[in-house]
Design a protein around this motif. Structure first.
Motif, PDB file in Angstrom:
ATOM      1  N   CYS A  12       4.071  -1.649  -9.417  1.00 40.39           N
ATOM      2  CA  CYS A  12       3.033  -1.957  -8.423  1.00 40.39           C
ATOM      3  C   CYS A  12       1.754  -1.184  -8.718  1.00 40.39           C
ATOM      4  O   CYS A  12       0.644  -1.739  -8.676  1.00 40.39           O
ATOM      5  N   LYS A  13       1.887   0.092  -9.044  1.00 38.41           N
ATOM      6  CA  LYS A  13       0.709   0.907  -9.341  1.00 38.41           C
ATOM      7  C   LYS A  13      -0.016   0.398 -10.592  1.00 38.41           C
ATOM      8  O   LYS A  13      -1.255   0.411 -10.649  1.00 38.41           O
ATOM      9  N   THR A  14       0.750  -0.067 -11.567  1.00 36.88           N
ATOM     10  CA  THR A  14       0.136  -0.629 -12.778  1.00 36.88           C
ATOM     11  C   THR A  14      -0.662  -1.884 -12.434  1.00 36.88           C
ATOM     12  O   THR A  14      -1.782  -2.087 -12.918  1.00 36.88           O
ATOM     13  N   LEU A  15      -0.092  -2.730 -11.569  1.00 32.29           N
ATOM     14  CA  LEU A  15      -0.796  -3.947 -11.148  1.00 32.29           C
ATOM     15  C   LEU A  15      -2.050  -3.590 -10.373  1.00 32.29           C
ATOM     16  O   LEU A  15      -3.113  -4.201 -10.576  1.00 32.29           O
ATOM     17  N   PHE A  16      -1.963  -2.603  -9.485  1.00 27.53           N
ATOM     18  CA  PHE A  16      -3.142  -2.194  -8.718  1.00 27.53           C
ATOM     19  C   PHE A  16      -4.261  -1.747  -9.659  1.00 27.53           C
ATOM     20  O   PHE A  16      -5.430  -2.074  -9.449  1.00 27.53           O
ATOM     21  N   ARG A  17      -3.886  -0.980 -10.683  1.00 28.06           N
ATOM     22  CA  ARG A  17      -4.908  -0.515 -11.650  1.00 28.06           C
ATOM     23  C   ARG A  17      -5.484  -1.682 -12.435  1.00 28.06           C
ATOM     24  O   ARG A  17      -6.693  -1.733 -12.695  1.00 28.06           O
ATOM     25  N   ALA A  18      -4.628  -2.624 -12.836  1.00 25.49           N
ATOM     26  CA  ALA A  18      -5.100  -3.772 -13.619  1.00 25.49           C
ATOM     27  C   ALA A  18      -6.101  -4.612 -12.822  1.00 25.49           C
ATOM     28  O   ALA A  18      -7.058  -5.154 -13.393  1.00 25.49           O
ATOM     29  N   LEU A  19      -5.884  -4.705 -11.523  1.00 25.02           N
ATOM     30  CA  LEU A  19      -6.785  -5.469 -10.656  1.00 25.02           C
ATOM     31  C   LEU A  19      -7.928  -4.614 -10.131  1.00 25.02           C
ATOM     32  O   LEU A  19      -8.778  -5.109  -9.388  1.00 25.02           O
ATOM     33  N   ASP A  20      -7.930  -3.338 -10.499  1.00 22.18           N
ATOM     34  CA  ASP A  20      -8.935  -2.390 -10.007  1.00 22.18           C
ATOM     35  C   ASP A  20      -9.003  -2.442  -8.479  1.00 22.18           C
ATOM     36  O   ASP A  20     -10.085  -2.468  -7.886  1.00 22.18           O
ATOM     37  N   MET A  21      -7.820  -2.441  -7.871  1.00 22.75           N
ATOM     38  CA  MET A  21      -7.738  -2.504  -6.413  1.00 22.75           C
ATOM     39  C   MET A  21      -8.240  -1.194  -5.815  1.00 22.75           C
ATOM     40  O   MET A  21      -7.938  -0.112  -6.306  1.00 22.75           O
ATOM     41  N   ARG A  22      -9.013  -1.293  -4.754  1.00 22.64           N
ATOM     42  CA  ARG A  22      -9.613  -0.108  -4.129  1.00 22.64           C
ATOM     43  C   ARG A  22      -8.761   0.322  -2.947  1.00 22.64           C
ATOM     44  O   ARG A  22      -8.979  -0.069  -1.808  1.00 22.64           O
ATOM     45  N   LEU A  23      -7.751   1.142  -3.253  1.00 24.26           N
ATOM     46  CA  LEU A  23      -6.831   1.619  -2.217  1.00 24.26           C
ATOM     47  C   LEU A  23      -7.435   2.825  -1.521  1.00 24.26           C
ATOM     48  O   LEU A  23      -7.846   3.789  -2.159  1.00 24.26           O
ATOM     49  N   ASP A  24      -7.462   2.771  -0.219  1.00 18.79           N
ATOM     50  CA  ASP A  24      -8.009   3.857   0.602  1.00 18.79           C
ATOM     51  C   ASP A  24      -6.912   4.271   1.577  1.00 18.79           C
ATOM     52  O   ASP A  24      -6.673   3.600   2.582  1.00 18.79           O
ATOM     53  N   LEU A  25      -6.237   5.363   1.268  1.00 20.19           N
ATOM     54  CA  LEU A  25      -5.077   5.828   2.022  1.00 20.19           C
ATOM     55  C   LEU A  25      -5.421   7.128   2.731  1.00 20.19           C
ATOM     56  O   LEU A  25      -5.770   8.116   2.090  1.00 20.19           O
ATOM     57  N   ARG A  26      -5.344   7.112   4.055  1.00 19.32           N
ATOM     58  CA  ARG A  26      -5.690   8.304   4.836  1.00 19.32           C
ATOM     59  C   ARG A  26      -4.623   8.580   5.899  1.00 19.32           C
ATOM     60  O   ARG A  26      -4.014   7.662   6.430  1.00 19.32           O
ATOM     61  N   GLY A  27      -4.462   9.859   6.194  1.00 20.85           N
ATOM     62  CA  GLY A  27      -3.540  10.275   7.251  1.00 20.85           C
ATOM     63  C   GLY A  27      -2.152  10.617   6.774  1.00 20.85           C
ATOM     64  O   GLY A  27      -1.248  10.802   7.592  1.00 20.85           O
ATOM     65  N   THR A  28      -1.957  10.745   5.454  1.00 18.82           N
ATOM     66  CA  THR A  28      -0.607  10.996   4.942  1.00 18.82           C
ATOM     67  C   THR A  28      -0.069  12.363   5.347  1.00 18.82           C
ATOM     68  O   THR A  28       1.136  12.599   5.245  1.00 18.82           O
ATOM     69  N   GLU A  29      -0.944  13.240   5.837  1.00 24.91           N
ATOM     70  CA  GLU A  29      -0.458  14.532   6.318  1.00 24.91           C
ATOM     71  C   GLU A  29       0.434  14.373   7.548  1.00 24.91           C
ATOM     72  O   GLU A  29       1.170  15.308   7.922  1.00 24.91           O
ATOM     73  N   HIS A  30       0.409  13.194   8.160  1.00 19.92           N
ATOM     74  CA  HIS A  30       1.242  12.950   9.334  1.00 19.92           C
ATOM     75  C   HIS A  30       2.657  12.510   8.964  1.00 19.92           C
ATOM     76  O   HIS A  30       3.512  12.383   9.854  1.00 19.92           O
TER      77      HIS A  30
END
Length: 237
Positions: A12-30
């Motif tokens: 999945c991460k490889t596909l995200f990079r290939a598509l240059d997907m702009r993942l914005d993940l916030r709040g993982t400290e919870h």
């Protein structure tokens, strides 16, 4: 030792990079770093379990999602789902899946649920089932609200999938956990979860960096933001 989940995550991460997907993940400290917890996720696309699952990775956690039995019956997805130890839900005999989830929570797993039960075609938070609160209460674990925004542009109900879009922003937001207790009212706690999820989703929608291009059908926007998504269903207790 897990042999299926890590390579699926890597793919999945490889596909995200290939598509240059702009993942914005916030709040993982919870996300708790140990012990069971219910990931209660909003549902706007068929791919939400992938993006909600990303929320647990910074804490070193893999999420076991509850998903309809038909996905497990498929000859391609079935072996992957079973290998990742996700939880099949037979809606004609849901108690078995519920107990499976409670057992997993008590053993220290993160269990992902979609308390709306189905994709929200209005792209607002639908009425919630009480199962997420009930299982968290029975297993004595917290609930972690999670929302995803942007995934509906890839593949959602009533629209053809478009999985090759490049540079697509996907926003994932994790809210503060809360601990339901048997002494508190089940419906009130479910309403509290609805409020928390709605606030997370509203924030993600405000933060979203894209808007429909001229001439483009804004099907992926809710009506209150000028989109052509259907009006929300009335919220019921």
């Amino acid at each position: 030792m897990e042999f299926v989940y890590p390579p699926v995550i890597a793919a999945c991460k490889t596909l995200f990079r290939a598509l240059d997907m702009r993942l914005d993940l916030r709040g993982t400290e919870h996300v708790p770093t140990s012990g069971g917890a219910v990931f209660a996720c909003t549902h706007v696309s068929y791919l939400d379990f992938i993006f909600c699952g990303l929320a647990g990775l910074p804490a070193g956690r893999r999420t076991r999602f509850m998903a309809k039995k038909q996905v497990f019956d498929n000859r391609i997805s079935g072996p992957l789902m079973r290998g990742m130890r996700h939880i099949p839900v037979d809606r004609s005999a849901g108690q078995g899946a519920y107990q499976h989830a409670v057992t997993a929570l008590r053993s220290g797993e993160l269990v992902g649920v979609f308390p709306e039960a189905t994709i929200s075609q209005s792209f607002t938070v639908k009425s919630l089932k009480t199962g997420a609160v009930r299982m968290a209460t029975e297993a004595n674990v917290p609930i972690v609200p999670v929302t995803v925004w942007g995934s509906q542009r890839l593949w959602t109900k009533g629209h053809p999938k478009n999985l090759t879009q490049r540079h697509l922003p996907i926003l994932i937001r994790v809210g503060e956990s809360f601990q339901p207790t048997p002494e508190d009212d089940l419906e009130a706690q479910t309403a509290d979860l609805h409020t928390r999820l709605s606030a997370l989703l509203d924030g993600a929608q405000r933060d979203y960096p894209d808007s429909p291009k001229p001439g483009e059908d804004p099907f992926w926007l809710p009506a209150h933001l000028g989109g052509t998504a259907p009006a929300p269903e009335p919220i019921t207790a």
